[in-house]
Design an enzyme around this catalytic site. Structure first.
Site, PDB file in Angstrom:
ATOM      1  N   GLY A  49       0.810  -1.209   0.000  1.00  0.00           N
ATOM      2  CA  GLY A  49       0.000   0.000   0.000  1.00  0.00           C
ATOM      3  C   GLY A  49       0.847   1.265   0.000  1.00  0.00           C
ATOM      4  O   GLY A  49       0.524   2.244  -0.679  1.00  0.00           O
ATOM      5  N   THR A  50       1.923   1.257   0.762  1.00  0.00           N
ATOM      6  CA  THR A  50       2.755   2.460   0.882  1.00  0.00           C
ATOM      7  C   THR A  50       3.325   2.872  -0.470  1.00  0.00           C
ATOM      8  O   THR A  50       3.238   4.046  -0.865  1.00  0.00           O
ATOM      9  CB  THR A  50       3.904   2.207   1.881  1.00  0.00           C
ATOM     10  OG1 THR A  50       3.329   1.865   3.145  1.00  0.00           O
ATOM     11  CG2 THR A  50       4.788   3.431   2.038  1.00  0.00           C
ATOM     12  N   GLN A  60      -7.538  -0.418   3.851  1.00  0.00           N
ATOM     13  CA  GLN A  60      -8.313  -1.105   4.899  1.00  0.00           C
ATOM     14  C   GLN A  60      -9.647  -1.664   4.406  1.00  0.00           C
ATOM     15  O   GLN A  60     -10.299  -2.417   5.119  1.00  0.00           O
ATOM     16  CB  GLN A  60      -8.552  -0.177   6.098  1.00  0.00           C
ATOM     17  CG  GLN A  60      -7.290   0.106   6.908  1.00  0.00           C
ATOM     18  CD  GLN A  60      -6.732  -1.124   7.647  1.00  0.00           C
ATOM     19  OE1 GLN A  60      -7.427  -2.113   7.884  1.00  0.00           O
ATOM     20  NE2 GLN A  60      -5.454  -1.074   8.015  1.00  0.00           N
ATOM     21  N   THR A  96      12.503  -6.604 -11.276  1.00  0.00           N
ATOM     22  CA  THR A  96      11.923  -7.936 -11.448  1.00  0.00           C
ATOM     23  C   THR A  96      10.749  -8.109 -10.495  1.00  0.00           C
ATOM     24  O   THR A  96      10.837  -7.757  -9.314  1.00  0.00           O
ATOM     25  CB  THR A  96      13.002  -9.014 -11.188  1.00  0.00           C
ATOM     26  OG1 THR A  96      14.058  -8.797 -12.126  1.00  0.00           O
ATOM     27  CG2 THR A  96      12.443 -10.416 -11.362  1.00  0.00           C
ATOM     28  N   CYS A 108       1.135   0.181  11.619  1.00  0.00           N
ATOM     29  CA  CYS A 108       2.413   0.169  10.924  1.00  0.00           C
ATOM     30  C   CYS A 108       3.520   0.787  11.754  1.00  0.00           C
ATOM     31  O   CYS A 108       4.678   0.486  11.563  1.00  0.00           O
ATOM     32  CB  CYS A 108       2.289   0.868   9.585  1.00  0.00           C
ATOM     33  SG  CYS A 108       1.086   0.016   8.555  1.00  0.00           S
TER      34      CYS A 108
HETATM   35  C1  LIG Z   1      -4.783   2.972   5.591  1.00  0.00           C
HETATM   36  C2  LIG Z   1      -3.431   2.385   5.299  1.00  0.00           C
HETATM   37  N1  LIG Z   1      -2.717   2.856   4.261  1.00  0.00           N
HETATM   38  C3  LIG Z   1      -1.515   2.348   3.946  1.00  0.00           C
HETATM   39  C4  LIG Z   1      -0.939   1.348   4.696  1.00  0.00           C
HETATM   40  C5  LIG Z   1       0.391   0.807   4.297  1.00  0.00           C
HETATM   41  O1  LIG Z   1       0.238  -0.414   3.619  1.00  0.00           O
HETATM   42  P1  LIG Z   1       1.466  -1.425   3.452  1.00  0.00           P
HETATM   43  O2  LIG Z   1       1.746  -1.993   4.799  1.00  0.00           O
HETATM   44  O3  LIG Z   1       0.954  -2.474   2.478  1.00  0.00           O
HETATM   45  O4  LIG Z   1       2.600  -0.666   2.874  1.00  0.00           O
HETATM   46  C6  LIG Z   1      -1.627   0.856   5.815  1.00  0.00           C
HETATM   47  C7  LIG Z   1      -1.021  -0.172   6.709  1.00  0.00           C
HETATM   48  O5  LIG Z   1      -1.343  -0.235   7.878  1.00  0.00           O
HETATM   49  C8  LIG Z   1      -2.906   1.376   6.111  1.00  0.00           C
HETATM   50  O6  LIG Z   1      -3.618   0.922   7.150  1.00  0.00           O
END
Ligand SMILES: Cc1ncc(COP(=O)(O)O)c(C=O)c1O
Length: 380
Positions: free
Chosen positions: A70-71, A178, A236, A329
């Site tokens: 996600g990040t 989420q 990759t 996180c």
């Molecule tokens: C709302 C939200 N965005 C982004 C992230 C980051 O995702 P990732 O851990 O896959 O990088 C999180 C992780 O807790 C999240 O809850």
């Protein structure tokens, strides 16, 4: 007894996801960019996964880009959305995940954009009038507002926000980390330009994710290198991650309503038992409202207590209960939650986020409630 109530941080992998990934750790080890048969069979599997994800979300395969999570997907959408579309102003809220907030703050520090953070009330509800006024005053804007908050569970109305963004010609990105795998996203009708996913939030592997970008809002790549992901992400591919996230999403869609019914019942039972068992218990944000918050998240605010002050998560951990105090996180470090601060939460009260998955049971909930009652009976 051990209870895992930190599913908004990460989830246990589904055995069936592991089964799907295993052949790509053993037999199918070719590089998908290689043109020989070892490469081609892996390329085919990646494209099958992309097609599966696109079908489930009612998008096209050309709109799906696999990422490390996600990040990275948030960073790509924001940094490259701003750059590609000549955006000079961004609108967000103080409740966003740091993957969005810090990214936009860096863009602002570099002088690329002016940043507006919308006001929120004590329940974490965004001021929609301010959103419209800001869009009106700043023609070339990007809006980044999450689908649902990872700490308090508040669900934003993407249709409402997206329609406003469209009306004023803004680019609309939504962090759907989420909600992906827990709610249906129909991208034919949902008025968003980009959304994201992290596979480990819905029983897939960590370090897997994807970005969706609507085809008429194409953006430049974030990571430069080889021609992977149709020139959108050099490097990759994380083949097992891609196989895993697609399988996890497929399984999530197979019985989404069943999972929701099961988990919602746990959350409802948790709320009722806490209200009956602990005087002065409160719930942060909208998390007590089963319709306006994630069914997977309950953020509990407990009355001031000398025995538990600053020690609540530790005390729960001693009882075998894994929960979280803020954003998953960055949990571990007790830096406090920027979300609860934005809600003006009383710092004398300890808060704990319990987050659920389809693997939790009613016994898990009863155990946690009993332990909380014991912890708070100390001063009764
Ligand atoms: C709302 C939200 N965005 C982004 C992230 C980051 O995702 P990732 O851990 O896959 O990088 C999180 C992780 O807790 C999240 O809850």
């Amino acid at each position: 007894m051990k209870v895992y109530f930190d599913n908004a941080a990460t989830t246990a992998m589904d055995e069936r996801v592991i089964e799907a990934m295993l052949p790509f750790m053993k037999d199918h080890y070719g590089n998908p960019s290689s043109v020989h048969s070892h490469g081609r069979e892996v390329r085919t599997a990646i494209e099958r996964s992309r097609k599966k994800v696109a079908e489930l979300l009612n998008a096209t395969p050309a709109e799906i880009f696999f990422t490390s999570g996600g990040t990275e997907a948030d960073n790509t959408a924001l940094v490259c959305g701003i750059e590609t579309h000549g955006i000079t102003h961004a609108i967000t809220s103080p409740l966003e995940h740091h993957a969005v907030l810090h990214t936009l703050e860096v863009c602002e520090q570099k002088g690329k954009i002016k940043l507006t953070k919308l006001d929120v009330n004590e329940q974490g509800v965004i001021d929609m009038d301010q959103l419209e006024a800001s869009l009106k005053a700043n023609p070339n804007s990007l809006v980044s507002l999450m689908h649902a908050n990872n700490e308090i569970g508040n669900i934003n109305d993407l249709n409402k926000i997206g329609s406003l963004a469209k009306e004023y010609g803004a680019f609309f990105h939504s962090d759907t980390v989420q909600t992906m795998g827990h709610y249906v996203h129909d991208l034919k009708s949902l008025p968003v330009d980009s959304i994201v996913a992290g596979g480990h939030k819905f029983h897939g592997p960590k370090g897997s994710g994807f970005l969706y970008v609507r085809k008429d809002k194409k953006i430049h790549p974030f990571i430069h290198g080889g021609a992977q992901e149709r020139n959108m992400r050099g490097g990759t591919e994380n083949v097992i991650g891609i196989i895993g996230i697609a399988k996890a999403l497929e399984l999530a869609y197979e019985d989404m309503a069943g999972h929701e019914t099961h988990v919602k019942a746990l959350k409802k039972h948790f709320i009722e038992s806490l209200k009956a068992g602990i005087p002065d218990v409160e719930f942060n944000g909208l998390s007590e409202d089963l319709d306006k918050s994630l069914y997977t998240v309950l953020n509990v605010s407990l009355p001031p207590s000398e025995a538990n002050a600053g020690m609540l998560l530790f005390n729960l951990d001693l009882a075998g209960i894994s929960a979280s105090g803020g954003s998953a996180c960055s949990s571990g470090a007790t830096v406090g939650s920027h979300v609860l601060r934005a809600l003006n939460h009383n710092p004398e009260r300890d808060s704990v986020r319990f987050s659920f998955s389809r693997y939790n049971t009613i016994e898990d909930v009863d155990y946690a409630v009993e332990k909380l009652k014991e912890l708070y009976a100390v001063e009764a």
